[in-house]
Motif scaffolding. Structure first.
Motif, mmCIF file in Angstrom:
data_model
loop_
_atom_site.group_PDB
_atom_site.id
_atom_site.type_symbol
_atom_site.label_atom_id
_atom_site.label_comp_id
_atom_site.label_asym_id
_atom_site.label_seq_id
_atom_site.Cartn_x
_atom_site.Cartn_y
_atom_site.Cartn_z
ATOM 1 N N ALA B 158 20.109 -9.107 -12.024
ATOM 2 C CA ALA B 158 19.194 -10.236 -11.936
ATOM 3 C C ALA B 158 17.830 -9.766 -11.438
ATOM 4 O O ALA B 158 16.792 -10.297 -11.845
ATOM 5 C CB ALA B 158 19.776 -11.307 -11.005
ATOM 6 N N GLN B 159 17.838 -8.708 -10.577
ATOM 7 C CA GLN B 159 16.576 -8.184 -10.075
ATOM 8 C C GLN B 159 15.736 -7.631 -11.219
ATOM 9 O O GLN B 159 14.551 -7.936 -11.354
ATOM 10 C CB GLN B 159 16.874 -7.078 -9.060
ATOM 11 C CG GLN B 159 15.718 -6.643 -8.244
ATOM 12 C CD GLN B 159 16.146 -5.568 -7.256
ATOM 13 O OE1 GLN B 159 17.004 -4.768 -7.547
ATOM 14 N NE2 GLN B 159 15.546 -5.570 -6.099
ATOM 15 N N SER B 162 14.464 -10.412 -13.580
ATOM 16 C CA SER B 162 13.361 -11.210 -13.040
ATOM 17 C C SER B 162 12.050 -10.444 -13.120
ATOM 18 O O SER B 162 10.990 -11.022 -13.363
ATOM 19 C CB SER B 162 13.664 -11.629 -11.605
ATOM 20 O OG SER B 162 13.701 -10.507 -10.760
ATOM 21 N N SER B 165 10.427 -10.620 -16.647
ATOM 22 C CA SER B 165 9.597 -11.793 -16.943
ATOM 23 C C SER B 165 8.132 -11.524 -16.620
ATOM 24 O O SER B 165 7.236 -11.915 -17.365
ATOM 25 C CB SER B 165 10.055 -13.000 -16.125
ATOM 26 O OG SER B 165 11.441 -13.098 -16.138
ATOM 27 N N ALA B 194 10.825 -16.384 -10.778
ATOM 28 C CA ALA B 194 11.149 -14.951 -10.828
ATOM 29 C C ALA B 194 11.013 -14.342 -9.446
ATOM 30 O O ALA B 194 11.824 -13.486 -9.053
ATOM 31 C CB ALA B 194 10.221 -14.249 -11.813
ATOM 32 N N ILE B 197 14.075 -15.350 -7.330
ATOM 33 C CA ILE B 197 15.262 -14.582 -7.745
ATOM 34 C C ILE B 197 15.138 -13.136 -7.278
ATOM 35 O O ILE B 197 16.094 -12.556 -6.743
ATOM 36 C CB ILE B 197 15.423 -14.658 -9.273
ATOM 37 C CG1 ILE B 197 15.713 -16.088 -9.695
ATOM 38 C CG2 ILE B 197 16.535 -13.746 -9.736
ATOM 39 C CD1 ILE B 197 15.661 -16.300 -11.170
ATOM 40 N N SER B 308 17.835 -16.061 -13.986
ATOM 41 C CA SER B 308 16.813 -15.097 -14.379
ATOM 42 C C SER B 308 16.709 -15.016 -15.901
ATOM 43 O O SER B 308 15.606 -14.865 -16.446
ATOM 44 C CB SER B 308 17.108 -13.732 -13.776
ATOM 45 O OG SER B 308 18.326 -13.236 -14.251
ATOM 46 N N ASN B 311 14.726 -17.987 -17.020
ATOM 47 C CA ASN B 311 13.310 -17.770 -16.718
ATOM 48 C C ASN B 311 12.680 -16.838 -17.744
ATOM 49 O O ASN B 311 11.557 -17.065 -18.212
ATOM 50 C CB ASN B 311 13.195 -17.178 -15.305
ATOM 51 C CG ASN B 311 11.765 -17.016 -14.880
ATOM 52 O OD1 ASN B 311 10.922 -17.816 -15.207
ATOM 53 N ND2 ASN B 311 11.495 -15.943 -14.166
#
Lengths: 104, 323, 170
Positions: B158-159, B162, B165, B194, B197, B308, B311
């Protein structure tokens, strides 16, 4: 950007050497996990070969191939390790000589 | 070449000096938030407390468990520290300065895949923990190490997404380039989700509260660093705070305009923002109870990862439509 | 000049780590040696102007796949097997066969390029070669279909791994 430097043959030589060492590992070791790691080593040797050729011809297709090889290697590692886990639950060992159910 | 070496030494020195200060700040702030004073006897306002603790750790006996794997036992804390410091090498601390007539950009290396570099080195940081847990040859550290590393690799996804984006908006992966593009608008404004997250994932990556179950004192003894004493424990401690600085520095560079700010010199603004982030980390630790491990993993996989991705999809549509 | 030094360094470390990986007894040590090989190869990819692939090698291969290997090794608590290599004639055949393959590969490599006097011609690389922008551009235009198929493959692998590794509820 001019690229003179180490000729591609040297990279191919290293790739061939790594491939052979991986092959030795697959043929000679007895633990399924180590054999799996040797297969990964062979895949990496091929990756190196692809990237070296990609630089030699100035085309990116070699690197795209490496991208796909890595994705497939990840998928194969996941499934293969799950198989080894499942076999280990039955046999309590990962040594290849115990995996002989299909042998007569 | 020389300027890179000097910059490396400056960054190294800065982190080594800043970490005792951060530890002091944490103990004082948590103390005051818990209605007590915190360290106050060693030095004025207890400022020398961390140095005293460091000296104590240095003189402690260095225990190695009997069946432990010595090489890996020695290597694991070193790996944690190395990856934390290496990740700091691509962060821009400030704009260009002119030294002896030469323009020197204030980051150790301007790699054009800087964000991938940071993500890669933080994923190598998992090894320090999982190997530390295994090398101790003891149940609790092994379980703690496995849990902690599973947590870290879950939140890495997820890092990364994000950050993608933001990269969609900037078109460059270089951290210095991203800071340069935030001249008019910091990316926190269009990419607020973002940032949220990324920050939550960053807290989970560094094993800080409320995601610190794998190393909490009341669970699993002390998790993966149970058997480490003296300097090895100090190295893990140092690595944790250096990782906090990495996460804060990346969040500042990507979302908060890096070193941008009026009146003060750029490095001062970077340090101010860094201090605010570190205070926020400490504030979280003092405020929230920790998440149970299954809650933690469910949160990472079932909440943060879809959020994420959503997003990213929305950002992609907006960027494609607006040109 | 710098490239030659770095190439020598990375290739020696890759070969040494790979030999260590194949011939060590402890499975965790083998996995760590493989990580060493992957990092050396990542360095060589940077020398070959493949920055994105180098970063992905660290992120995905060394950072995720090998962690998975380490998990399985630690969970299964694999001890080193007592005769390290396959006993008997099979070991000899294995080494012989690998040696034959190496000789073949060597012959192909040597016969393909020029001699030391004139190395194989190397083209001038286009700008942005190996950068993420270039990879993205090609991946989503020329190689879009394999990309989509790979994503399906990964999903199949995830489902397969979960099904295979699950405990059957009795």
């Amino acid at each position: 950007m001019e690229t003179v430097g180490v000729p591609t043959q040297y990279y191919q030589l290293v790739a061939a050497l790594l491939f052979t060492i991986g092959l030795v590992g697959v043929l000679v070791r007895r633990s399924a996990l180590i054999i799996f790691m040797s297969i990964e080593l062979m895949l990496n040797a091929v990756n190196l070969s692809f990237v070296a050729f990609s630089r030699q011809h100035g085309q990116m297709d070699g690197q795209i191939f490496v991208f796909f090889v890595m994705a497939v290697a990840a998928a194969e590692a996941g499934v293969g390790l799950a198989i080894i886990l499942a076999v280990f639950r039955h046999k309590q060992s990962v040594s290849l000589q115990n995996m002989n159910l299909l042998k007569d | 070449m020389i300027e890179s070496a000097v910059k490396v030494l400056i960054v190294l020195g800065f982190v080594l000096i800043a970490v005792p200060f951060i530890v002091w700040m944490e103990r004082k702030v948590i103390g005051h938030m818990q209605d007590r004073i915190g360290p106050q006897r060693v030095g004025p306002f207890g400022l020398l407390q961390t140095i005293a603790d460091g000296i104590k750790l240095f003189f402690k006996e260095d225990l190695i468990p009997s069946q432990a794997d010595r090489v890996v036992f020695f290597l694991a804390p070193a790996l944690s520290v190395i990856t934390a410091f290496v990740a700091l090498s691509v962060v821009p601390f400030g704009d260009k300065v002119t030294v002896f007539g030469r323009e020197v950009p204030l980051h150790v290396a301007d790699v054009n895949v800087a964000i991938l570099w940071v993500l890669g080195t933080t994923s190598m940081g998992v090894y320090g923990i999982v190997l530390g847990g295994w090398a101790s040859n003891s149940k609790y550290p092994l379980l703690g190490g496995l849990r902690s590393s599973a947590q870290m690799i879950s939140y890495e996804l997820a890092q990364g997404i994000s950050l993608v984006s933001v990269i969609l908006m900037t078109g460059t992966l270089s951290l210095a380039g991203i800071v340069r593009q935030q001249e008019h608008l910091w990316f926190i404004v269009p990419q607020f989700f973002a940032f949220v997250i990324f920050l939550l994932c960053g807290i989970a990556e560094t094993n800080r509260a409320p995601f610190d179950l794998p190393e909490a004192e009341t669970e699993l003894v002390a998790g993966f660093h149970t058997e480490f004493s003296s300097m090895k424990f100090a190295l893990y401690f140092l690595a944790e705070y250096a990782n906090m600085m990495v996460v804060s520095a990346v969040a500042i560079s990507v979302f908060f305009g890096g070193w941008r700010g009026p009146f003060l010199p750029p490095v001062a603004w970077f340090l101010i923002k860094l201090s605010l982030f570190l205070f926020f980390f400490v504030w979280l630790r003092a405020t929230f109870p920790r998440l149970r491990y299954d809650q933690l993993m469910a949160f990472g996989w079932k909440v943060l990862l879809p959020a994420s991705l959503l997003n990213l999809a929305v950002t992609a549509v907006v960027v494609a439509l607006s040109g | 000049m710098g490239e030659a030094i770095l190439f020598t360094l990375f290739s020696v470390s890759a070969v040494v780590f790979s030999l260590g990986m194949v011939f060590r007894r402890n499975a965790v040590h083998c996995a760590l040696h493989l990580v060493g090989v992957l990092l050396s190869l990542s360095g060589m990819f940077v020398l070959l102007h493949a920055q994105f692939i180098a970063a992905i090698q660290i992120l995905v291969y060394a950072g995720a796949i090998m962690v998975l290997f380490l998990f399985v090794v630690m969970l299964l608590n694999v001890r080193g097997e007592t005769p390290l290599l396959t006993p008997g004639a099979a070991k000899g055949f294995g080494f012989l066969f690998a040696f034959i393959v190496f000789v073949e590969l060597l012959w192909v490599v040597v016969s393909q390029g020029g001699s030391e006097a004139e190395p194989a011609p190397v083209r001038v690389l286009p700008p942005g070669f190996g950068s993420p922008a270039e990879i993205g551009r090609i991946l989503y235009t020329t190689w879009l279909f394999p990309f989509e198929v790979t994503s399906i493959l990964l999903m199949i692998a995830v489902v397969g791994a979960v099904v295979l590794a699950k405990r059957k509820f009795a």
